[in-house]
Enzyme design. Sequence first.
Site, short mmCIF file in Angstrom:
data_model
loop_
_atom_site.label_atom_id
_atom_site.label_comp_id
_atom_site.label_asym_id
_atom_site.label_seq_id
_atom_site.Cartn_x
_atom_site.Cartn_y
_atom_site.Cartn_z
N VAL A 160 66.89 -41.23 65.49
CA VAL A 160 66.81 -39.15 64.84
C VAL A 160 65.03 -38.85 64.59
O VAL A 160 64.31 -39.43 65.03
CB VAL A 160 67.81 -39.38 62.97
N LYS A 211 63.65 -48.59 73.26
CA LYS A 211 62.88 -47.78 71.89
C LYS A 211 61.93 -47.59 71.97
O LYS A 211 61.66 -46.76 72.36
CB LYS A 211 63.51 -48.57 71.14
N ASN A 215 59.29 -43.99 73.34
CA ASN A 215 58.24 -42.92 72.68
C ASN A 215 56.93 -43.53 73.52
O ASN A 215 56.14 -42.78 73.46
CB ASN A 215 58.76 -43.69 71.21
N ARG A 218 56.65 -41.12 76.26
CA ARG A 218 55.78 -39.69 75.29
C ARG A 218 55.07 -39.55 74.74
O ARG A 218 53.62 -38.59 75.30
CB ARG A 218 57.24 -39.19 74.42
N GLY A 262 51.38 -37.10 65.47
CA GLY A 262 51.59 -37.49 64.22
C GLY A 262 53.08 -38.39 64.20
O GLY A 262 53.85 -38.46 65.49
N CYS A 265 57.36 -42.58 64.84
CA CYS A 265 57.43 -42.68 66.09
C CYS A 265 56.27 -42.88 66.94
O CYS A 265 56.01 -43.99 67.04
CB CYS A 265 58.47 -42.35 66.71
N TYR A 327 53.60 -32.59 60.51
CA TYR A 327 52.89 -33.62 61.56
C TYR A 327 54.10 -32.97 62.72
O TYR A 327 53.56 -32.60 63.74
CB TYR A 327 53.26 -35.36 62.14
N ARG A 335 53.98 -37.71 57.69
CA ARG A 335 53.18 -39.32 58.39
C ARG A 335 53.07 -39.16 59.52
O ARG A 335 52.80 -38.27 60.76
CB ARG A 335 54.83 -39.76 58.31
N ARG A 412 47.18 -25.90 69.05
CA ARG A 412 48.79 -25.88 69.66
C ARG A 412 49.15 -24.88 70.35
O ARG A 412 50.01 -25.03 70.75
CB ARG A 412 49.60 -26.32 68.68
N1 SAJ Z 1 53.59 -33.79 70.39
C1 SAJ Z 1 52.25 -33.08 70.97
N2 SAJ Z 1 52.56 -32.41 72.32
C2 SAJ Z 1 54.26 -32.68 73.05
C3 SAJ Z 1 54.86 -32.87 71.90
C4 SAJ Z 1 54.91 -33.38 70.81
O1 SAJ Z 1 51.29 -33.05 70.53
O2 SAJ Z 1 54.17 -32.19 74.26
C5 SAJ Z 1 53.07 -34.49 68.63
C6 SAJ Z 1 54.07 -33.02 68.17
O3 SAJ Z 1 52.92 -32.35 67.05
C7 SAJ Z 1 54.40 -34.24 66.26
C8 SAJ Z 1 53.87 -35.69 67.50
O4 SAJ Z 1 53.61 -35.24 69.29
O5 SAJ Z 1 52.51 -34.47 66.37
C9 SAJ Z 1 55.23 -36.25 67.46
O6 SAJ Z 1 56.34 -35.54 68.06
P1 SAJ Z 1 57.79 -35.67 68.99
O7 SAJ Z 1 57.88 -33.85 69.04
O8 SAJ Z 1 57.92 -36.48 69.56
O9 SAJ Z 1 59.11 -35.94 67.54
P2 SAJ Z 1 58.99 -37.34 66.70
O10 SAJ Z 1 57.64 -37.89 66.28
O11 SAJ Z 1 59.89 -36.95 65.39
O12 SAJ Z 1 59.82 -37.86 67.82
C10 SAJ Z 1 61.36 -37.82 67.96
C11 SAJ Z 1 61.24 -39.20 68.87
N3 SAJ Z 1 63.11 -39.55 68.29
C12 SAJ Z 1 62.91 -40.93 68.50
O13 SAJ Z 1 62.09 -41.62 68.15
C13 SAJ Z 1 64.61 -41.38 68.09
C14 SAJ Z 1 61.23 -38.78 70.13
O14 SAJ Z 1 61.67 -40.06 71.07
C15 SAJ Z 1 61.73 -37.66 70.45
O15 SAJ Z 1 61.53 -37.14 71.81
C16 SAJ Z 1 61.67 -36.62 69.34
O16 SAJ Z 1 61.47 -37.05 68.96
C17 SAJ Z 1 62.47 -35.52 69.58
O17 SAJ Z 1 62.07 -34.98 71.76
O18 SAJ Z 1 63.10 -34.88 69.07
#
Ligand code: SAJ
Length: 433
Positions: A160, A211, A215, A218, A262, A265, A327, A335, A412
Amino acid sequence: MAKRAVVVGLGTVGIPLALKVAEAGVRVTGLEHDARKVEALNRGEYPLPGKEPGIAELLQSVRKTGRFEATADPEKARGADFYLLCVETPFDHQRHEPDTAALRGAAEAIAPRIGHGSVVVVESTVAPLTTENVVKPILEKGSGLRCGKDFLLGHCPERVTPGKLLHNMVNVGRVVGGVDAEATRRMIEFYQLFVKAELVPSDARTAEVVKTTENAYRDVEIAFANEVAKACEVLGVDAFTVRDLVNKVPFRNMHSPGVGVGGHCLPKDPLLLAHSVRGHVDAKVLLTARAVNDSMPAHTAKLVEQALKDAGGKMEGAKVVLLGASYLANTSDTRNTPSEPLAEALEARNAMVVLTDPFARELGHRRIEEDAKKALEGADAAVLVTNHDAYRDLDLAWMKSAMRRAVIVDGRGFFDAARVRAAGFVYKGVGRA
Ligand code: SAJ
Protein backbone atom coordinates in the site's frame (compact mmCIF):
# COMPACT_ATOMS: atom_id res chain seq x y z
CA MET A 1 -13.41 -20.47 3.36
CA ALA A 2 -12.12 -18.49 6.33
CA LYS A 3 -14.84 -17.71 8.87
CA ARG A 4 -12.87 -15.66 11.36
CA ALA A 5 -9.77 -13.51 11.02
CA VAL A 6 -7.70 -11.47 13.43
CA VAL A 7 -5.77 -8.43 12.18
CA VAL A 8 -3.05 -7.39 14.62
CA GLY A 9 -2.14 -3.71 14.30
CA LEU A 10 -4.79 -1.28 13.03
CA GLY A 11 -2.66 1.23 11.16
CA THR A 12 -2.33 2.30 7.53
CA VAL A 13 -2.21 -1.37 6.48
CA GLY A 14 -4.29 -3.09 9.17
CA ILE A 15 -7.39 -0.92 8.89
CA PRO A 16 -8.03 -1.26 5.14
CA LEU A 17 -7.08 -4.94 5.35
CA ALA A 18 -9.51 -5.65 8.21
CA LEU A 19 -12.30 -3.80 6.41
CA LYS A 20 -11.77 -5.55 3.06
CA VAL A 21 -11.70 -8.98 4.74
CA ALA A 22 -14.85 -8.19 6.74
CA GLU A 23 -16.55 -6.86 3.59
CA ALA A 24 -15.74 -10.23 1.95
CA GLY A 25 -17.86 -11.99 4.59
CA VAL A 26 -15.27 -12.93 7.22
CA ARG A 27 -15.81 -11.97 10.86
CA VAL A 28 -12.79 -9.81 11.76
CA THR A 29 -11.35 -8.87 15.12
CA GLY A 30 -8.91 -5.98 14.94
CA LEU A 31 -6.35 -6.22 17.76
CA GLU A 32 -4.87 -2.82 18.58
CA HIS A 33 -3.18 -1.56 21.76
CA ASP A 34 -3.98 2.12 21.12
CA ALA A 35 -7.34 2.52 22.89
CA ARG A 36 -8.01 5.80 21.05
CA LYS A 37 -7.92 4.01 17.70
CA VAL A 38 -10.04 1.14 19.04
CA GLU A 39 -12.75 3.51 20.27
CA ALA A 40 -12.68 5.63 17.10
CA LEU A 41 -13.01 2.61 14.83
CA ASN A 42 -15.82 1.11 16.91
CA ARG A 43 -17.56 4.50 16.57
CA GLY A 44 -17.12 4.26 12.81
CA GLU A 45 -14.41 6.92 12.58
CA TYR A 46 -11.16 6.49 10.64
CA PRO A 47 -8.53 7.35 13.31
CA LEU A 48 -5.53 8.21 11.12
CA PRO A 49 -4.62 11.56 9.55
CA GLY A 50 -4.96 12.08 5.82
CA LYS A 51 -7.66 11.47 3.27
CA GLU A 52 -7.97 7.86 2.12
CA PRO A 53 -10.49 7.62 -0.71
CA GLY A 54 -13.29 5.19 0.14
CA ILE A 55 -12.17 4.20 3.60
CA ALA A 56 -14.81 6.14 5.59
CA GLU A 57 -17.63 4.68 3.47
CA LEU A 58 -16.19 1.17 3.76
CA LEU A 59 -15.92 1.53 7.53
CA GLN A 60 -19.59 2.57 7.70
CA SER A 61 -20.83 -0.26 5.46
CA VAL A 62 -18.73 -2.88 7.26
CA ARG A 63 -19.97 -1.68 10.66
CA LYS A 64 -23.55 -2.31 9.52
CA THR A 65 -22.66 -5.96 8.85
CA GLY A 66 -21.43 -6.36 12.44
CA ARG A 67 -18.49 -8.35 11.09
CA PHE A 68 -15.77 -6.00 12.36
CA GLU A 69 -14.81 -5.23 15.93
CA ALA A 70 -11.68 -3.46 17.18
CA THR A 71 -10.36 -4.43 20.59
CA ALA A 72 -7.30 -4.10 22.82
CA ASP A 73 -8.05 -7.46 24.46
CA PRO A 74 -5.86 -10.25 23.00
CA GLU A 75 -8.19 -12.83 24.57
CA LYS A 76 -10.68 -11.92 21.83
CA ALA A 77 -8.16 -13.21 19.29
CA ARG A 78 -8.81 -16.82 20.23
CA GLY A 79 -9.81 -19.45 17.69
CA ALA A 80 -9.58 -17.59 14.37
CA ASP A 81 -8.69 -19.24 11.06
CA PHE A 82 -6.38 -16.44 9.89
CA TYR A 83 -4.10 -14.09 11.81
CA LEU A 84 -2.60 -11.15 9.91
CA LEU A 85 0.29 -9.27 11.53
CA CYS A 86 0.40 -5.67 10.32
CA VAL A 87 2.52 -3.95 12.94
CA GLU A 88 5.36 -1.49 12.46
CA THR A 89 8.81 -2.88 11.72
CA PRO A 90 11.18 0.11 11.96
CA PHE A 91 14.96 0.06 11.69
CA ASP A 92 16.81 0.99 14.89
CA HIS A 93 19.47 3.44 13.66
CA GLN A 94 21.24 3.53 17.03
CA ARG A 95 21.69 -0.22 17.20
CA HIS A 96 21.90 -0.57 13.39
CA GLU A 97 19.42 -3.43 13.36
CA PRO A 98 15.73 -4.02 12.67
CA ASP A 99 13.50 -3.22 15.65
CA THR A 100 11.28 -6.32 15.84
CA ALA A 101 9.70 -5.43 19.21
CA ALA A 102 6.23 -4.74 17.80
CA LEU A 103 6.36 -7.87 15.61
CA ARG A 104 7.48 -10.05 18.51
CA GLY A 105 4.79 -8.50 20.68
CA ALA A 106 2.14 -9.30 18.10
CA ALA A 107 3.31 -12.91 17.77
CA GLU A 108 3.42 -13.29 21.57
CA ALA A 109 -0.12 -11.89 21.87
CA ILE A 110 -1.66 -14.39 19.44
CA ALA A 111 0.53 -17.44 20.17
CA PRO A 112 -1.59 -18.76 23.11
CA ARG A 113 -4.74 -18.14 21.05
CA ILE A 114 -3.99 -19.83 17.73
CA GLY A 115 -5.38 -23.31 17.23
CA HIS A 116 -5.06 -26.33 14.95
CA GLY A 117 -5.40 -25.22 11.35
CA SER A 118 -4.75 -21.54 12.07
CA VAL A 119 -2.81 -19.66 9.40
CA VAL A 120 -0.57 -16.80 10.58
CA VAL A 121 0.52 -14.29 7.92
CA VAL A 122 3.18 -11.60 8.42
CA GLU A 123 2.12 -8.63 6.29
CA SER A 124 4.66 -6.21 7.72
CA THR A 125 7.84 -5.66 5.76
CA VAL A 126 10.59 -7.62 7.51
CA ALA A 127 14.27 -8.39 7.03
CA PRO A 128 14.63 -11.65 5.12
CA LEU A 129 14.62 -14.72 7.42
CA THR A 130 12.49 -12.93 10.07
CA THR A 131 9.33 -14.99 9.43
CA GLU A 132 11.14 -18.28 10.05
CA ASN A 133 13.73 -17.16 12.60
CA VAL A 134 11.76 -14.68 14.73
CA VAL A 135 8.02 -15.23 14.31
CA LYS A 136 7.94 -19.04 13.96
CA PRO A 137 9.75 -19.85 17.26
CA ILE A 138 7.57 -17.41 19.23
CA LEU A 139 4.39 -18.95 17.83
CA GLU A 140 5.55 -22.54 18.51
CA LYS A 141 6.72 -21.68 22.03
CA GLY A 142 3.60 -19.72 22.96
CA SER A 143 1.14 -22.22 21.49
CA GLY A 144 2.88 -25.54 22.14
CA LEU A 145 1.92 -26.31 18.51
CA ARG A 146 4.19 -27.18 15.59
CA CYS A 147 4.47 -24.92 12.57
CA GLY A 148 3.60 -26.75 9.35
CA LYS A 149 1.94 -29.55 11.26
CA ASP A 150 -0.59 -27.87 13.58
CA PHE A 151 -0.62 -24.28 12.35
CA LEU A 152 0.62 -22.66 9.15
CA LEU A 153 2.80 -19.59 8.68
CA GLY A 154 3.71 -17.30 5.77
CA HIS A 155 4.61 -13.84 4.57
CA CYS A 156 2.52 -11.72 2.23
CA PRO A 157 4.09 -8.26 2.15
CA GLU A 158 1.68 -5.36 1.88
CA ARG A 159 2.00 -3.00 -1.09
CA VAL A 160 0.00 0.00 0.00
CA THR A 161 1.02 3.61 -0.24
CA PRO A 162 -0.56 6.57 1.55
CA GLY A 163 -3.37 8.18 -0.41
CA LYS A 164 -4.16 4.97 -2.30
CA LEU A 165 -4.49 2.43 0.53
CA LEU A 166 -7.73 0.77 -0.60
CA HIS A 167 -6.89 1.00 -4.29
CA ASN A 168 -3.52 -0.71 -3.88
CA MET A 169 -4.94 -3.29 -1.45
CA VAL A 170 -7.29 -4.57 -4.16
CA ASN A 171 -5.48 -3.76 -7.39
CA VAL A 172 -1.77 -4.28 -6.74
CA GLY A 173 -0.46 -7.83 -7.13
CA ARG A 174 1.01 -9.69 -4.18
CA VAL A 175 3.69 -12.29 -3.58
CA VAL A 176 2.18 -14.99 -1.36
CA GLY A 177 4.95 -16.81 0.47
CA GLY A 178 4.12 -19.72 2.79
CA VAL A 179 6.77 -21.34 4.95
CA ASP A 180 5.47 -24.49 3.25
CA ALA A 181 3.30 -25.25 0.22
CA GLU A 182 0.15 -25.88 2.24
CA ALA A 183 0.49 -22.45 3.87
CA THR A 184 0.89 -20.85 0.43
CA ARG A 185 -2.24 -22.66 -0.79
CA ARG A 186 -4.35 -21.54 2.16
CA MET A 187 -3.04 -17.98 1.87
CA ILE A 188 -3.82 -17.73 -1.85
CA GLU A 189 -7.39 -18.89 -1.09
CA PHE A 190 -7.67 -16.22 1.59
CA TYR A 191 -6.31 -13.29 -0.44
CA GLN A 192 -8.54 -14.23 -3.37
CA LEU A 193 -11.40 -13.05 -1.15
CA PHE A 194 -10.53 -9.40 -1.84
CA VAL A 195 -7.45 -9.02 -4.05
CA LYS A 196 -8.37 -8.63 -7.72
CA ALA A 197 -4.75 -8.47 -8.94
CA GLU A 198 -2.25 -11.26 -9.51
CA LEU A 199 -1.40 -13.44 -6.50
CA VAL A 200 1.97 -15.07 -7.13
CA PRO A 201 2.57 -18.24 -5.09
CA SER A 202 6.06 -18.35 -3.65
CA ASP A 203 7.76 -19.04 -0.31
CA ALA A 204 8.20 -16.84 2.76
CA ARG A 205 11.88 -16.12 2.25
CA THR A 206 11.50 -15.20 -1.41
CA ALA A 207 8.60 -12.90 -0.48
CA GLU A 208 10.73 -11.20 2.18
CA VAL A 209 13.54 -10.62 -0.34
CA VAL A 210 11.14 -9.43 -3.08
CA LYS A 211 9.56 -6.83 -0.81
CA THR A 212 12.78 -5.38 0.58
CA THR A 213 14.38 -5.54 -2.88
CA GLU A 214 11.57 -3.74 -4.72
CA ASN A 215 12.04 -0.75 -2.40
CA ALA A 216 15.83 -0.96 -2.22
CA TYR A 217 15.80 -0.94 -6.01
CA ARG A 218 13.75 2.27 -6.08
CA ASP A 219 15.97 3.86 -3.42
CA VAL A 220 19.09 3.10 -5.52
CA GLU A 221 17.41 4.50 -8.64
CA ILE A 222 16.57 7.71 -6.83
CA ALA A 223 20.11 7.96 -5.42
CA PHE A 224 21.44 7.61 -8.95
CA ALA A 225 19.25 10.53 -10.06
CA ASN A 226 20.42 12.58 -7.08
CA GLU A 227 24.09 11.98 -7.87
CA VAL A 228 23.54 12.98 -11.50
CA ALA A 229 21.69 16.07 -10.25
CA LYS A 230 24.70 17.18 -8.19
CA ALA A 231 26.90 16.69 -11.27
CA CYS A 232 24.48 18.70 -13.42
CA GLU A 233 24.58 21.62 -10.97
CA VAL A 234 28.38 21.72 -11.32
CA LEU A 235 28.24 21.33 -15.11
CA GLY A 236 25.54 23.97 -15.54
CA VAL A 237 23.05 21.52 -17.09
CA ASP A 238 19.43 20.87 -16.08
CA ALA A 239 19.16 17.36 -14.57
CA PHE A 240 15.44 17.14 -15.37
CA THR A 241 16.14 17.79 -19.03
CA VAL A 242 18.91 15.17 -18.87
CA ARG A 243 16.46 12.74 -17.24
CA ASP A 244 13.81 13.30 -19.92
CA LEU A 245 16.31 12.82 -22.74
CA VAL A 246 17.95 9.79 -21.14
CA ASN A 247 14.51 8.20 -20.70
CA LYS A 248 13.89 8.47 -24.43
CA VAL A 249 16.52 5.77 -24.81
CA PRO A 250 14.88 2.32 -24.63
CA PHE A 251 15.14 0.49 -21.29
CA ARG A 252 16.08 3.60 -19.36
CA ASN A 253 14.00 4.82 -16.44
CA MET A 254 15.97 7.52 -14.65
CA HIS A 255 14.06 8.75 -11.60
CA SER A 256 13.57 12.32 -10.35
CA PRO A 257 16.26 14.03 -8.27
CA GLY A 258 15.01 15.76 -5.17
CA VAL A 259 15.48 17.22 -1.73
CA GLY A 260 15.29 13.74 -0.19
CA VAL A 261 13.61 10.36 0.14
CA GLY A 262 10.97 10.02 2.84
CA GLY A 263 8.24 7.59 3.72
CA HIS A 264 7.99 4.38 5.66
CA CYS A 265 9.38 2.11 2.95
CA LEU A 266 12.38 3.37 1.04
CA PRO A 267 14.47 4.70 3.95
CA LYS A 268 14.10 1.40 5.81
CA ASP A 269 13.78 -1.54 3.44
CA PRO A 270 17.31 -1.36 1.98
CA LEU A 271 18.67 -1.51 5.54
CA LEU A 272 16.54 -4.56 6.32
CA LEU A 273 17.89 -6.33 3.23
CA ALA A 274 21.51 -5.34 3.95
CA HIS A 275 21.14 -6.43 7.58
CA SER A 276 19.94 -9.89 6.60
CA VAL A 277 23.26 -10.62 4.83
CA ARG A 278 25.59 -8.76 7.20
CA GLY A 279 28.88 -10.53 7.64
CA HIS A 280 28.39 -12.25 4.28
CA VAL A 281 27.72 -9.47 1.78
CA ASP A 282 29.01 -5.90 2.13
CA ALA A 283 25.92 -4.14 0.71
CA LYS A 284 27.90 -1.15 -0.63
CA VAL A 285 25.39 -0.16 -3.34
CA LEU A 286 22.40 -0.22 -0.97
CA LEU A 287 24.14 1.64 1.84
CA THR A 288 25.86 4.19 -0.40
CA ALA A 289 22.53 4.92 -2.10
CA ARG A 290 20.98 5.49 1.33
CA ALA A 291 23.82 7.89 2.18
CA VAL A 292 23.40 9.81 -1.10
CA ASN A 293 19.65 10.20 -0.54
CA ASP A 294 20.21 11.21 3.08
CA SER A 295 22.68 13.88 1.92
CA MET A 296 20.06 15.73 -0.14
CA PRO A 297 18.50 17.86 2.62
CA ALA A 298 21.93 19.27 3.58
CA HIS A 299 22.72 19.76 -0.10
CA THR A 300 19.50 21.75 -0.46
CA ALA A 301 20.38 23.87 2.58
CA LYS A 302 23.62 24.83 0.81
CA LEU A 303 21.60 25.88 -2.23
CA VAL A 304 19.48 28.11 0.03
CA GLU A 305 22.62 29.71 1.50
CA GLN A 306 24.01 30.36 -1.99
CA ALA A 307 20.71 31.75 -3.27
CA LEU A 308 20.38 34.13 -0.32
CA LYS A 309 23.95 35.36 -0.96
CA ASP A 310 23.16 35.85 -4.65
CA ALA A 311 20.18 37.95 -3.54
CA GLY A 312 22.41 40.10 -1.36
CA GLY A 313 21.23 38.46 1.88
CA LYS A 314 22.61 35.88 4.27
CA MET A 315 21.35 32.83 6.14
CA GLU A 316 21.84 34.41 9.58
CA GLY A 317 18.40 35.56 10.75
CA ALA A 318 16.75 34.88 7.39
CA LYS A 319 13.11 33.72 7.43
CA VAL A 320 13.03 30.58 5.27
CA VAL A 321 9.67 28.99 4.41
CA LEU A 322 9.53 25.26 3.58
CA LEU A 323 6.68 24.62 1.16
CA GLY A 324 5.66 21.10 2.18
CA ALA A 325 6.17 19.01 5.30
CA SER A 326 4.82 15.65 4.11
CA TYR A 327 7.17 13.23 2.37
CA LEU A 328 4.88 12.64 -0.61
CA ALA A 329 2.83 14.97 -2.81
CA ASN A 330 -0.85 15.44 -1.84
CA THR A 331 -0.60 13.39 1.36
CA SER A 332 -0.31 14.42 5.03
CA ASP A 333 2.18 11.65 5.83
CA THR A 334 5.35 13.15 7.32
CA ARG A 335 7.20 9.91 8.14
CA ASN A 336 10.93 10.39 7.43
CA THR A 337 10.15 13.57 5.52
CA PRO A 338 13.21 15.45 4.19
CA SER A 339 11.60 18.64 5.53
CA GLU A 340 12.83 17.77 9.01
CA PRO A 341 16.59 17.41 8.33
CA LEU A 342 16.36 20.38 5.94
CA ALA A 343 14.83 22.55 8.68
CA GLU A 344 17.56 21.42 11.08
CA ALA A 345 20.32 22.21 8.55
CA LEU A 346 18.90 25.70 7.99
CA GLU A 347 18.49 26.36 11.71
CA ALA A 348 22.06 25.20 12.25
CA ARG A 349 22.96 28.17 10.03
CA ASN A 350 20.79 30.42 12.22
CA ALA A 351 17.95 30.79 9.77
CA MET A 352 14.40 31.02 11.13
CA VAL A 353 12.39 28.21 9.52
CA VAL A 354 8.61 28.24 8.98
CA LEU A 355 6.86 25.09 7.72
CA THR A 356 3.67 25.19 5.68
CA ASP A 357 1.68 22.29 4.22
CA PRO A 358 -1.91 22.00 2.93
CA PHE A 359 -2.40 18.63 4.65
CA ALA A 360 0.12 17.89 7.42
CA ARG A 361 -0.50 19.75 10.70
CA GLU A 362 2.46 18.85 12.90
CA LEU A 363 5.97 17.51 12.49
CA GLY A 364 7.56 16.51 15.79
CA HIS A 365 7.57 19.67 17.92
CA ARG A 366 7.04 21.91 14.90
CA ARG A 367 3.70 23.52 14.15
CA ILE A 368 2.80 23.66 10.46
CA GLU A 369 1.07 26.74 9.01
CA GLU A 370 -1.79 25.67 6.77
CA ASP A 371 -1.92 28.93 4.80
CA ALA A 372 1.13 29.16 2.50
CA LYS A 373 0.49 32.87 1.83
CA LYS A 374 0.54 33.68 5.55
CA ALA A 375 3.81 31.77 5.90
CA LEU A 376 5.39 33.54 2.92
CA GLU A 377 4.70 37.06 4.23
CA GLY A 378 8.07 38.76 4.76
CA ALA A 379 10.05 35.62 3.96
CA ASP A 380 13.61 35.82 2.68
CA ALA A 381 13.40 32.51 0.83
CA ALA A 382 10.84 29.86 -0.14
CA VAL A 383 11.96 26.23 -0.54
CA LEU A 384 9.74 23.80 -2.49
CA VAL A 385 10.08 20.52 -0.58
CA THR A 386 6.89 18.62 -1.44
CA ASN A 387 5.37 18.81 -4.90
CA HIS A 388 1.78 19.25 -3.65
CA ASP A 389 -0.60 20.15 -6.49
CA ALA A 390 -1.74 23.11 -4.37
CA TYR A 391 1.59 24.84 -5.04
CA ARG A 392 0.86 25.00 -8.77
CA ASP A 393 -1.46 27.94 -8.03
CA LEU A 394 1.20 30.01 -6.23
CA ASP A 395 1.14 33.47 -7.79
CA LEU A 396 4.76 34.47 -8.39
CA ALA A 397 3.90 38.18 -8.69
CA TRP A 398 2.11 38.07 -5.33
CA MET A 399 5.04 36.15 -3.79
CA LYS A 400 7.51 38.77 -5.08
CA SER A 401 5.50 41.55 -3.42
CA ALA A 402 4.82 39.67 -0.17
CA MET A 403 8.30 38.25 0.45
CA ARG A 404 11.13 40.37 1.82
CA ARG A 405 13.59 38.80 -0.65
CA ALA A 406 12.70 37.18 -3.97
CA VAL A 407 14.42 33.82 -3.50
CA ILE A 408 13.04 30.42 -4.51
CA VAL A 409 14.91 27.13 -4.05
CA ASP A 410 13.27 24.19 -5.82
CA GLY A 411 13.69 20.77 -4.21
CA ARG A 412 11.66 18.82 -6.76
CA GLY A 413 12.18 20.37 -10.18
CA PHE A 414 8.70 21.71 -9.62
CA PHE A 415 8.90 25.24 -11.03
CA ASP A 416 9.69 26.44 -14.55
CA ALA A 417 13.14 27.98 -13.89
CA ALA A 418 12.92 30.52 -16.74
CA ARG A 419 9.48 31.72 -15.65
CA VAL A 420 10.56 32.12 -12.01
CA ARG A 421 13.69 34.05 -12.99
CA ALA A 422 11.66 36.19 -15.41
CA ALA A 423 9.40 37.05 -12.46
CA GLY A 424 12.45 38.56 -10.76
CA PHE A 425 13.45 35.75 -8.40
CA VAL A 426 16.86 34.36 -7.59
CA TYR A 427 16.14 30.71 -8.40
CA LYS A 428 18.21 27.65 -7.54
CA GLY A 429 17.18 24.04 -7.39
CA VAL A 430 18.34 20.46 -6.93
CA GLY A 431 19.71 19.47 -10.33
CA ARG A 432 19.12 22.92 -11.76
CA ALA A 433 21.87 24.75 -13.69
N1 SAJ B 1 11.10 10.24 -4.65
C1 SAJ B 1 12.14 10.90 -5.30
N2 SAJ B 1 12.34 10.68 -6.63
C2 SAJ B 1 11.54 9.81 -7.33
C3 SAJ B 1 10.51 9.13 -6.64
C4 SAJ B 1 10.29 9.36 -5.31
O1 SAJ B 1 12.87 11.70 -4.71
O2 SAJ B 1 11.76 9.65 -8.53
C5 SAJ B 1 10.90 10.45 -3.21
C6 SAJ B 1 9.50 10.95 -2.87
O3 SAJ B 1 9.47 12.36 -2.87
C7 SAJ B 1 9.31 10.40 -1.46
C8 SAJ B 1 10.11 9.12 -1.46
O4 SAJ B 1 11.02 9.20 -2.57
O5 SAJ B 1 9.85 11.28 -0.50
C9 SAJ B 1 9.27 7.86 -1.60
O6 SAJ B 1 8.42 8.06 -2.70
P1 SAJ B 1 7.58 6.79 -3.33
O7 SAJ B 1 6.92 7.30 -4.56
O8 SAJ B 1 8.45 5.62 -3.43
O9 SAJ B 1 6.40 6.59 -2.28
P2 SAJ B 1 6.34 5.54 -1.09
O10 SAJ B 1 7.43 5.73 -0.12
O11 SAJ B 1 4.95 5.58 -0.58
O12 SAJ B 1 6.61 4.16 -1.82
C10 SAJ B 1 5.59 3.23 -1.96
C11 SAJ B 1 6.27 1.91 -2.16
N3 SAJ B 1 5.23 0.92 -2.16
C12 SAJ B 1 5.25 -0.02 -1.20
O13 SAJ B 1 6.15 -0.16 -0.41
C13 SAJ B 1 4.10 -0.93 -1.21
C14 SAJ B 1 7.01 1.89 -3.46
O14 SAJ B 1 7.53 0.57 -3.69
C15 SAJ B 1 6.10 2.24 -4.60
O15 SAJ B 1 6.85 2.30 -5.80
C16 SAJ B 1 5.49 3.62 -4.34
O16 SAJ B 1 4.77 3.55 -3.09
C17 SAJ B 1 4.49 3.96 -5.45
O17 SAJ B 1 4.95 3.95 -6.61
O18 SAJ B 1 3.33 4.22 -5.13
